[in-house]
Write a protein that holds these residues in place. Structure first.
Motif, PDB file in Angstrom:
ATOM      1  N   ASP A  87      -7.864 -37.952  87.733  1.00  0.00           N
ATOM      2  CA  ASP A  87      -8.127 -37.795  86.305  1.00  0.00           C
ATOM      3  C   ASP A  87      -6.848 -37.923  85.487  1.00  0.00           C
ATOM      4  O   ASP A  87      -5.804 -37.387  85.862  1.00  0.00           O
ATOM      5  CB  ASP A  87      -8.770 -36.428  86.057  1.00  0.00           C
ATOM      6  N   LYS A  88      -6.941 -38.669  84.405  1.00  0.00           N
ATOM      7  CA  LYS A  88      -5.840 -38.896  83.471  1.00  0.00           C
ATOM      8  C   LYS A  88      -4.661 -39.625  84.108  1.00  0.00           C
ATOM      9  O   LYS A  88      -3.497 -39.369  83.780  1.00  0.00           O
ATOM     10  CB  LYS A  88      -5.420 -37.587  82.812  1.00  0.00           C
ATOM     11  N   CYS A  89      -4.972 -40.541  85.008  1.00  0.00           N
ATOM     12  CA  CYS A  89      -3.940 -41.391  85.581  1.00  0.00           C
ATOM     13  C   CYS A  89      -3.604 -42.501  84.586  1.00  0.00           C
ATOM     14  O   CYS A  89      -4.309 -42.706  83.605  1.00  0.00           O
ATOM     15  CB  CYS A  89      -4.412 -41.987  86.907  1.00  0.00           C
TER      16      CYS A  89
ATOM     17  N   TYR B 123       1.888 -43.000  75.297  1.00  0.00           N
ATOM     18  CA  TYR B 123       1.200 -43.406  76.526  1.00  0.00           C
ATOM     19  C   TYR B 123      -0.269 -43.007  76.491  1.00  0.00           C
ATOM     20  O   TYR B 123      -0.626 -41.976  75.944  1.00  0.00           O
ATOM     21  CB  TYR B 123       1.859 -42.755  77.754  1.00  0.00           C
ATOM     22  N   ASN B 124      -1.079 -43.842  77.109  1.00  0.00           N
ATOM     23  CA  ASN B 124      -2.500 -43.542  77.271  1.00  0.00           C
ATOM     24  C   ASN B 124      -2.786 -43.217  78.729  1.00  0.00           C
ATOM     25  O   ASN B 124      -2.139 -43.743  79.635  1.00  0.00           O
ATOM     26  CB  ASN B 124      -3.362 -44.746  76.865  1.00  0.00           C
ATOM     27  N   ARG B 125      -3.739 -42.386  78.926  1.00  0.00           N
ATOM     28  CA  ARG B 125      -4.200 -42.020  80.261  1.00  0.00           C
ATOM     29  C   ARG B 125      -5.665 -42.402  80.376  1.00  0.00           C
ATOM     30  O   ARG B 125      -6.369 -42.484  79.383  1.00  0.00           O
ATOM     31  CB  ARG B 125      -4.004 -40.531  80.494  1.00  0.00           C
ATOM     32  N   LEU B 126      -6.128 -42.627  81.598  1.00  0.00           N
ATOM     33  CA  LEU B 126      -7.511 -43.022  81.833  1.00  0.00           C
ATOM     34  C   LEU B 126      -8.342 -41.825  82.246  1.00  0.00           C
ATOM     35  O   LEU B 126      -7.908 -40.996  83.051  1.00  0.00           O
ATOM     36  CB  LEU B 126      -7.583 -44.095  82.920  1.00  0.00           C
ATOM     37  N   LYS B 127      -9.528 -41.787  81.684  1.00  0.00           N
ATOM     38  CA  LYS B 127     -10.479 -40.722  82.002  1.00  0.00           C
ATOM     39  C   LYS B 127     -11.831 -41.380  82.226  1.00  0.00           C
ATOM     40  O   LYS B 127     -12.249 -42.240  81.456  1.00  0.00           O
ATOM     41  CB  LYS B 127     -10.541 -39.740  80.832  1.00  0.00           C
ATOM     42  N   ILE B 128     -12.496 -40.993  83.290  1.00  0.00           N
ATOM     43  CA  ILE B 128     -13.819 -41.546  83.569  1.00  0.00           C
ATOM     44  C   ILE B 128     -14.855 -40.789  82.732  1.00  0.00           C
ATOM     45  O   ILE B 128     -14.752 -39.576  82.565  1.00  0.00           O
ATOM     46  CB  ILE B 128     -14.141 -41.491  85.088  1.00  0.00           C
TER      47      ILE B 128
END
Length: 170
Positions: A46-48, A88-93
């Motif tokens: 999460d939040k990679c 920076y952006n992080r990825l969340k499903i």
């Protein structure tokens, strides 16, 4: 008696059949072939960052960016600002992405179960041992202990080098 060529041909045929079955499952879910591993990675990390996904999959960050844009548009992933550095952006499903990822995993597990139908646990363990031995036999020092994705990257580098040298045109 089977020759090494015939055994290798059967292994390659199995690999292609397995890939086709997986591609059918991916298409059924409205995804592209490389997207389920991205969803699964983000679900487990999460939040990679996109760079972390690219490093894991051994593909270019640009390739991941394209897939992420598609998956954002489809509502499977979201980008969230990094809490400590807003640049920076992080990825969340998303919940929709998590459900799809789980559905893909079930589909892939069904394909694998179908492939091993009729095999006992002992036969599967024996087969796994044979594959481990063959992998060890072919793993040169530079390829030893590489992950699945990093081996794919090595193959791509080799093809690119051969193409650049003009050796694939013959």
């Amino acid at each position: 008696m089977l020759s090494f060529f015939n055994i290798t041909k059967k292994m390659n045929t199995l690999n292609i059949l397995h890939r086709i079955c997986i591609q059918k499952q991916v298409a059924k879910n409205g995804l592209y072939f490389g997207q389920p591993p991205i969803l699964e990675y983000v679900a487990n990390h999460d939040k990679c960052t996109q760079c972390e996904v690219a490093d894991f999959m051994k593909v270019s960050p640009a390739s991941i960016a394209t897939s992420v844009k598609r998956m954002q548009k489809s509502g499977f992933l979201e980008k969230v600002a990094d809490e400590s550095d807003l640049r920076y952006n992080r990825l969340k499903i998303t919940e929709k992405g998590r459900e799809l990822s789980q559905e893909c995993r079930k589909d892939f597990d069904r394909v694998d179960a179908q492939m091993f139908s009729g095999f006992s646990d002992e036969e599967c363990e024996q087969l796994c041992g044979y594959f481990e031995r063959m992998i060890k036999n072919l793993s040169t020092e530079e390829l030893e202990n590489k992950t699945f994705f990093s081996l794919i990257a090595e193959g791509k580098k080799l093809l690119a080098r051969q193409s650049k040298e003009g050796r694939l045109d013959d």
